[in-house]
Design a protein around this motif. Structure first.
Motif, PDB file in Angstrom:
ATOM      1  N   LEU A 219       0.818  -1.204   0.000  1.00  0.00           N
ATOM      2  CA  LEU A 219       0.000   0.000   0.000  1.00  0.00           C
ATOM      3  C   LEU A 219       0.857   1.262   0.000  1.00  0.00           C
ATOM      4  O   LEU A 219       0.466   2.291  -0.565  1.00  0.00           O
ATOM      5  CB  LEU A 219      -0.926  -0.006   1.223  1.00  0.00           C
ATOM      6  N   SER A 220       2.032   1.201   0.615  1.00  0.00           N
ATOM      7  CA  SER A 220       2.911   2.376   0.669  1.00  0.00           C
ATOM      8  C   SER A 220       3.449   2.755  -0.708  1.00  0.00           C
ATOM      9  O   SER A 220       3.968   3.853  -0.893  1.00  0.00           O
ATOM     10  CB  SER A 220       4.081   2.125   1.626  1.00  0.00           C
ATOM     11  N   LEU A 221       3.308   1.849  -1.678  1.00  0.00           N
ATOM     12  CA  LEU A 221       3.716   2.155  -3.051  1.00  0.00           C
ATOM     13  C   LEU A 221       2.660   2.974  -3.785  1.00  0.00           C
ATOM     14  O   LEU A 221       2.919   3.496  -4.870  1.00  0.00           O
ATOM     15  CB  LEU A 221       3.984   0.864  -3.823  1.00  0.00           C
ATOM     16  N   GLY A 222       1.472   3.069  -3.221  1.00  0.00           N
ATOM     17  CA  GLY A 222       0.379   3.820  -3.836  1.00  0.00           C
ATOM     18  C   GLY A 222      -0.859   2.958  -3.966  1.00  0.00           C
ATOM     19  O   GLY A 222      -0.758   1.735  -4.162  1.00  0.00           O
ATOM     20  N   GLU A 223      -2.036   3.577  -3.840  1.00  0.00           N
ATOM     21  CA  GLU A 223      -3.283   2.812  -3.901  1.00  0.00           C
ATOM     22  C   GLU A 223      -3.490   2.161  -5.248  1.00  0.00           C
ATOM     23  O   GLU A 223      -4.000   1.044  -5.339  1.00  0.00           O
ATOM     24  CB  GLU A 223      -4.472   3.724  -3.565  1.00  0.00           C
ATOM     25  N   ASP A 224      -3.124   2.848  -6.340  1.00  0.00           N
ATOM     26  CA  ASP A 224      -3.308   2.277  -7.671  1.00  0.00           C
ATOM     27  C   ASP A 224      -2.464   1.028  -7.844  1.00  0.00           C
ATOM     28  O   ASP A 224      -2.927   0.023  -8.416  1.00  0.00           O
ATOM     29  CB  ASP A 224      -2.947   3.313  -8.744  1.00  0.00           C
ATOM     30  N   VAL A 225      -1.231   1.089  -7.378  1.00  0.00           N
ATOM     31  CA  VAL A 225      -0.346  -0.077  -7.471  1.00  0.00           C
ATOM     32  C   VAL A 225      -0.900  -1.226  -6.636  1.00  0.00           C
ATOM     33  O   VAL A 225      -0.951  -2.379  -7.086  1.00  0.00           O
ATOM     34  CB  VAL A 225       1.084   0.277  -7.002  1.00  0.00           C
ATOM     35  N   GLY A 228      -3.907  -2.681  -8.256  1.00  0.00           N
ATOM     36  CA  GLY A 228      -3.485  -3.431  -9.435  1.00  0.00           C
ATOM     37  C   GLY A 228      -2.924  -4.805  -9.094  1.00  0.00           C
ATOM     38  O   GLY A 228      -2.989  -5.734  -9.900  1.00  0.00           O
ATOM     39  N   LEU A 229      -2.386  -4.933  -7.895  1.00  0.00           N
ATOM     40  CA  LEU A 229      -1.850  -6.215  -7.430  1.00  0.00           C
ATOM     41  C   LEU A 229      -2.913  -7.053  -6.727  1.00  0.00           C
ATOM     42  O   LEU A 229      -2.600  -8.083  -6.130  1.00  0.00           O
ATOM     43  CB  LEU A 229      -0.673  -5.970  -6.479  1.00  0.00           C
ATOM     44  N   GLY A 230      -4.162  -6.587  -6.791  1.00  0.00           N
ATOM     45  CA  GLY A 230      -5.264  -7.361  -6.232  1.00  0.00           C
ATOM     46  C   GLY A 230      -5.537  -7.124  -4.762  1.00  0.00           C
ATOM     47  O   GLY A 230      -6.295  -7.879  -4.138  1.00  0.00           O
ATOM     48  N   GLN A 231      -4.955  -6.078  -4.199  1.00  0.00           N
ATOM     49  CA  GLN A 231      -5.148  -5.808  -2.772  1.00  0.00           C
ATOM     50  C   GLN A 231      -6.441  -5.024  -2.533  1.00  0.00           C
ATOM     51  O   GLN A 231      -6.733  -4.074  -3.258  1.00  0.00           O
ATOM     52  CB  GLN A 231      -3.964  -5.018  -2.228  1.00  0.00           C
ATOM     53  N   LYS A 329      10.468  17.487   2.362  1.00  0.00           N
ATOM     54  CA  LYS A 329       9.599  16.577   1.642  1.00  0.00           C
ATOM     55  C   LYS A 329       8.167  17.046   1.529  1.00  0.00           C
ATOM     56  O   LYS A 329       7.386  16.475   0.749  1.00  0.00           O
ATOM     57  CB  LYS A 329       9.603  15.192   2.319  1.00  0.00           C
ATOM     58  N   GLY A 330       7.816  18.048   2.311  1.00  0.00           N
ATOM     59  CA  GLY A 330       6.425  18.470   2.310  1.00  0.00           C
ATOM     60  C   GLY A 330       5.506  17.421   2.857  1.00  0.00           C
ATOM     61  O   GLY A 330       4.297  17.473   2.675  1.00  0.00           O
ATOM     62  N   GLY A 331       6.100  16.418   3.515  1.00  0.00           N
ATOM     63  CA  GLY A 331       5.286  15.363   4.118  1.00  0.00           C
ATOM     64  C   GLY A 331       5.009  14.210   3.201  1.00  0.00           C
ATOM     65  O   GLY A 331       4.695  13.126   3.628  1.00  0.00           O
ATOM     66  N   GLY A 332       5.100  14.384   1.898  1.00  0.00           N
ATOM     67  CA  GLY A 332       4.743  13.312   0.981  1.00  0.00           C
ATOM     68  C   GLY A 332       5.908  12.420   0.673  1.00  0.00           C
ATOM     69  O   GLY A 332       7.037  12.840   0.635  1.00  0.00           O
ATOM     70  N   ARG A 333       5.616  11.126   0.430  1.00  0.00           N
ATOM     71  CA  ARG A 333       6.637  10.178   0.058  1.00  0.00           C
ATOM     72  C   ARG A 333       6.358   9.700  -1.345  1.00  0.00           C
ATOM     73  O   ARG A 333       5.237   9.304  -1.672  1.00  0.00           O
ATOM     74  CB  ARG A 333       6.648   8.989   1.033  1.00  0.00           C
ATOM     75  N   HIS A 334       7.345   9.727  -2.185  1.00  0.00           N
ATOM     76  CA  HIS A 334       7.152   9.328  -3.572  1.00  0.00           C
ATOM     77  C   HIS A 334       7.948   8.070  -3.834  1.00  0.00           C
ATOM     78  O   HIS A 334       9.161   8.024  -3.613  1.00  0.00           O
ATOM     79  CB  HIS A 334       7.602  10.442  -4.513  1.00  0.00           C
ATOM     80  N   ALA A 335       7.266   7.051  -4.294  1.00  0.00           N
ATOM     81  CA  ALA A 335       7.926   5.777  -4.533  1.00  0.00           C
ATOM     82  C   ALA A 335       8.779   5.844  -5.785  1.00  0.00           C
ATOM     83  O   ALA A 335       8.510   6.599  -6.695  1.00  0.00           O
ATOM     84  CB  ALA A 335       6.896   4.665  -4.681  1.00  0.00           C
TER      85      ALA A 335
END
Length: 335
Positions: A219-225, A228-231, A329-335
């Motif tokens: 999930l930390s990779l992004g909701e779309d990812v 897409g992996l079936g989670q 970082k502005g708080g955001g993490r980018h994979a």
């Protein structure tokens, strides 16, 4: 034959050694000087008539054990929140979870002053859920409300609001002195009986955190990812928030609101062991417990012989770190 030594393994192996050392120094230093020999005697030949033995077993030992448990719980909660939201600024104290607990605990003390300690933990858990629900619920209604900095600002606003209402209620019903414990956490007032009552809740919360750790990594990779992996991302988030609510709720019930542990420690853990939450969560628990126990010892020397509130010590580390995250970082993490 070669043995592969991993950093997470080294940290977890060293944790018991460091924990024992911190326990020793935490028991050794305080307003009343106690020698190492007395500490040893209190464990092998406890004398209930000996004042020093009573201080060690009834006060200082529960204090350091409670500090380590609370540090571990808050660090794991912060790690889950940061992984789930991909928000580097996420932590129980910033997202209103801790303030929600304090708010409901205040109501508990106003309307049920003679209720048993078991209900205190229950009400604290309800408060954690209330705080988290208010922050994330309102964030969904605001355009861009779930972005890292806006979510942190919203959490701070709601947390301040809940704290203000709690303080007003405490003042009106004349229980400010009792409630101040939960705002200015003091580990020296740790209740051994409450620690025992919190253990079953802690086991459930930590089991949920460890069980969901692999899914949090995805999930930390992004909701779309993740989708897409079936989670089923909503299930992962629900279980994660349940673990956060439990761990934060019992932490507040034990010692009040303690800030910045859940913000700092997950970042250190991620830096040391990478982005896999199967490693981050146990390492965060280990480092969080050691860190809060160390801060507790430091609090006794800042203004000796008086004790500095533990929140002041954690803020000395946490505030600069929080500002650093906003700037870099502005708080955001980018994979």
């Amino acid at each position: 034959m070669r043995f592969k030594i991993s950093l997470p393994g080294v940290i977890l192996v060293m944790t018991p050694v460091l924990a024992v050392l911190l326990c020793f120094f935490s028991i050794l230093y305080g307003a009343k000087q106690i020698t190492a020999d007395i500490i040893w005697q209190s464990f092998i030949h406890f004398d209930p008539e000996n004042v020093d033995h009573q201080i060690i077993i009834s006060s200082r030992l529960p204090r350091v054990i409670g500090a380590m448990l609370i540090g571990a719980f808050l660090a794991v909660s912060g790690a889950l929140m940061q992984g789930m939201t991909r928000n580097d600024l996420a932590s129980p104290s910033i997202m209103g979870v801790s303030d929600g607990s304090v708010f409901v605990v205040t109501l508990f003390m106003v309307f049920l002053p003679d209720a048993p300690s078991t209900l205190l933990i229950t009400f604290s858990l309800i408060g954690s859920a209330l705080g988290a629900g208010m922050v994330f619920g309102i964030a969904r209604l605001i355009p861009g409300g779930l972005t890292p900095v806006r979510l942190a600002i919203l959490g701070t606003i709601i947390g301040t609001f809940l704290s203000g209402v709690s303080a007003a209620a405490a003042s009106y019903f004349q229980i400010s002195q009792n409630v101040s414990f939960w705002y200015n956490a003091r580990l020296d007032q740790m209740d051994p009986a409450l620690i025992k009552l919190s253990i079953p809740f802690a086991i459930v919360g930590l089991a949920l955190a460890i069980g969901i750790s692999k899914s949090i990594s995805v999930l930390s990779l992004g909701e779309d990812v993740a989708a897409g992996l079936g989670q089923r991302t909503w299930i992962v988030k629900l279980i994660s928030m349940l673990a956060v609510v439990i761990l934060t709720g019992i932490s507040v019930a034990l010692a009040g609101k303690i800030a910045f542990i859940g913000l700092i420690i997950p970042h250190i853990s991620r830096f040391l062991v990478g982005v896999d939450y199967r490693r981050i969560i146990p390492v965060s628990a280990a480092l969080g417990g050691l860190f809060l126990a160390l801060c507790d010892i430091i609090s006794r020397f800042v203004n000796a012989p008086f004790e500095t509130p533990i929140g002041v010590v954690t803020a000395l580390f946490g505030v600069p770190f929080f500002l650093y995250l906003i700037r870099t970082k502005g708080g955001g993490r980018h994979a």
